[in-house]
Design a protein around this motif. Structure first.
Motif, mmCIF file in Angstrom:
data_model
loop_
_atom_site.group_PDB
_atom_site.id
_atom_site.type_symbol
_atom_site.label_atom_id
_atom_site.label_comp_id
_atom_site.label_asym_id
_atom_site.label_seq_id
_atom_site.Cartn_x
_atom_site.Cartn_y
_atom_site.Cartn_z
ATOM 1 N N GLY A 1 0.798 -1.183 0.055
ATOM 2 C CA GLY A 1 -0.005 0.013 0.038
ATOM 3 C C GLY A 1 0.894 1.382 0.082
ATOM 4 N N TYR A 2 2.196 1.161 -0.081
ATOM 5 C CA TYR A 2 3.076 2.309 -0.152
ATOM 6 C C TYR A 2 3.031 2.947 -1.339
ATOM 7 C CZ TYR A 2 5.579 1.198 4.435
ATOM 8 O OH TYR A 2 5.936 1.012 5.628
ATOM 9 N N SER A 3 3.301 4.340 -1.250
ATOM 10 C CA SER A 3 3.425 5.050 -2.475
ATOM 11 C C SER A 3 5.080 4.986 -2.950
ATOM 12 C CB SER A 3 3.281 6.687 -2.319
ATOM 13 O OG SER A 3 4.090 7.104 -1.228
ATOM 14 N N LYS A 4 5.120 5.343 -4.121
ATOM 15 C CA LYS A 4 6.666 5.139 -4.446
ATOM 16 C C LYS A 4 7.652 6.015 -3.492
ATOM 17 C CE LYS A 4 9.817 6.028 -8.219
ATOM 18 N NZ LYS A 4 10.285 5.893 -9.521
ATOM 19 N N GLY A 5 7.349 7.092 -3.216
ATOM 20 C CA GLY A 5 8.127 7.743 -2.167
ATOM 21 C C GLY A 5 8.452 7.313 -0.829
ATOM 22 N N MET A 6 7.308 6.477 -0.393
ATOM 23 C CA MET A 6 7.621 5.769 0.741
ATOM 24 C C MET A 6 8.544 4.722 0.603
ATOM 25 S SD MET A 6 3.512 6.049 1.820
ATOM 26 C CE MET A 6 3.536 5.164 3.259
ATOM 27 N N ARG A 7 8.090 3.853 -0.568
ATOM 28 C CA ARG A 7 9.332 2.891 -0.820
ATOM 29 C C ARG A 7 10.930 3.318 -0.773
ATOM 30 N NH1 ARG A 7 5.354 1.152 -4.579
ATOM 31 N NH2 ARG A 7 6.744 1.677 -6.322
ATOM 32 N N GLN A 8 10.812 4.382 -1.484
ATOM 33 C CA GLN A 8 12.308 4.985 -1.488
ATOM 34 C C GLN A 8 12.813 5.399 0.145
ATOM 35 O OE1 GLN A 8 13.244 4.385 -4.350
ATOM 36 N NE2 GLN A 8 13.178 6.162 -5.607
ATOM 37 N N LYS A 9 11.906 5.637 0.672
ATOM 38 C CA LYS A 9 12.153 5.984 2.097
ATOM 39 C C LYS A 9 12.675 4.776 2.946
ATOM 40 C CE LYS A 9 9.636 10.057 2.637
ATOM 41 N NZ LYS A 9 8.563 10.900 3.166
ATOM 42 N N VAL A 10 12.061 3.632 2.551
ATOM 43 C CA VAL A 10 12.566 2.068 3.213
ATOM 44 C C VAL A 10 13.855 2.049 2.552
ATOM 45 C CG1 VAL A 10 11.834 -0.202 3.462
ATOM 46 C CG2 VAL A 10 10.116 1.347 3.572
ATOM 47 N N GLY A 11 14.024 2.130 1.513
ATOM 48 C CA GLY A 11 15.316 2.026 0.814
ATOM 49 C C GLY A 11 16.340 2.724 1.479
ATOM 50 N N ILE A 12 15.890 4.212 1.815
ATOM 51 C CA ILE A 12 17.155 4.799 2.594
ATOM 52 C C ILE A 12 17.459 4.303 3.875
ATOM 53 C CG2 ILE A 12 17.521 7.162 3.496
ATOM 54 C CD1 ILE A 12 17.953 7.435 0.661
#
Ligand SMILES: Nc1ncnc2c1ncn2[C@@H]1O[C@H](COP(=O)(O)OP(=O)(O)OP(=O)(O)O)[C@@H](O)[C@H]1O
Length: 231
Positions: free
Chosen positions: A131-142
């Motif tokens: 359910g995450y947006s792309k921006g949220m997924r990027q934050k998990v990557g960070i």
């Protein structure tokens, strides 16, 4: 921290990357600009050890990537355009899993801290990635990069498809990581963001790094003009 010396990659007769010389020190953010096919992803893939160079040398933390592929991977975190995570696990579970793969065991409190440092709102920590947006997924990557204590961050078009607010937030987080000493190499088509976030900007054309400039020495308009003249 990140060094390329005459780094060359050929596919048959085609030169994807031609004698690249590049140094990115601790705390620097280097943005690579260039048209499709200019050699940006090739450069990142070489540092990741995904592909082998045809010629030249590349080093991470003073170690040759060619001779020490496993060792150099430990220092590096990679954020592609779309971060690949498990959709049925929560942000916290994904972070726990990927940091354990890198050999780190963290408490729930530490994992929560890393996600928050990466800018992910607390309420999302326990939601499934699906359910995450792309921006949220990027934050998990960070957050994974922070948990891995990565000295080097490689990013391939990280802000493409992010809305301006998410893209701005992402830029701020990169600046914080670089202030902590991370060396960052980022391929992007976003001239405006490159100027805003990077310390140095390189423009590539047909496998050649044609121009390198310090970002604070050039305005956004001047950079756009330079880009259009160069590519
Ligand atoms: N596996 C491959 N086999 C053959 N040629 C390849 C391969 N990978 C890349 N190339 C070629 O190498 C050149 C550089 O490609 P690269 O993907 O590095 O460009 P790029 O600057 O990242 O482009 P984009 O902005 O589209 O991502 C291109 O001409 C591309 O066609």
């Amino acid at each position: 921290m990140l060094i390329a010396e005459n780094l060359t990659k050929k596919y048959g007769d085609h030169i994807a990357l031609n004698k690249l010389n590049l140094t990115i020190k601790e705390g620097e953010i280097f943005a690579l600009l260039g048209q499709n096919g200019a050699g940006k992803t090739t450069t990142i893939n070489l540092f990741l050890g995904f592909i082998a160079p045809t010629d030249g040398e590349l080093k991470i933390n003073d170690l040759s990537v060619i001779d020490n592929a496993q060792e150099t991977k430990k220092y590096v975190a990679y954020i592609p355009e779309t971060v690949m995570l498990y959709p049925n696990l929560t942000g916290l579970e994904n972070l726990k899993f990927f940091s354990s793969l890198a050999g780190f065991k963290y408490s729930q409190g530490e994992l929560t801290y890393f996600l928050s440092k990466a800018g992910l709102q607390i309420k999302a920590h326990h939601q499934n990635l699906g359910g995450y947006s792309k921006g949220m997924r990027q934050k998990v990557g960070i957050a994974i990069a922070i948990a891995k204590k990565a000295k080097v961050l490689l990013l391939d078009e990280p802000t493409s498809g992010l809305d301006p607010k998410a893209s701005n937030e992402f830029s701020q987080i990169l600046k914080e990581l670089s202030a902590d000493g991370t060396a960052i190499l980022m391929a992007t088509h976003d001239i405006f963001r490159a100027r805003e976030v990077a310390s140095h900007i390189g423009i590539m054309r047909q496998g050649n790094l044609v121009t390198v400039i310090e970002a604070d020495k050039i305005s956004a308009n001047e950079l756009e003009d330079l880009y259009l003249q160069t590519v």
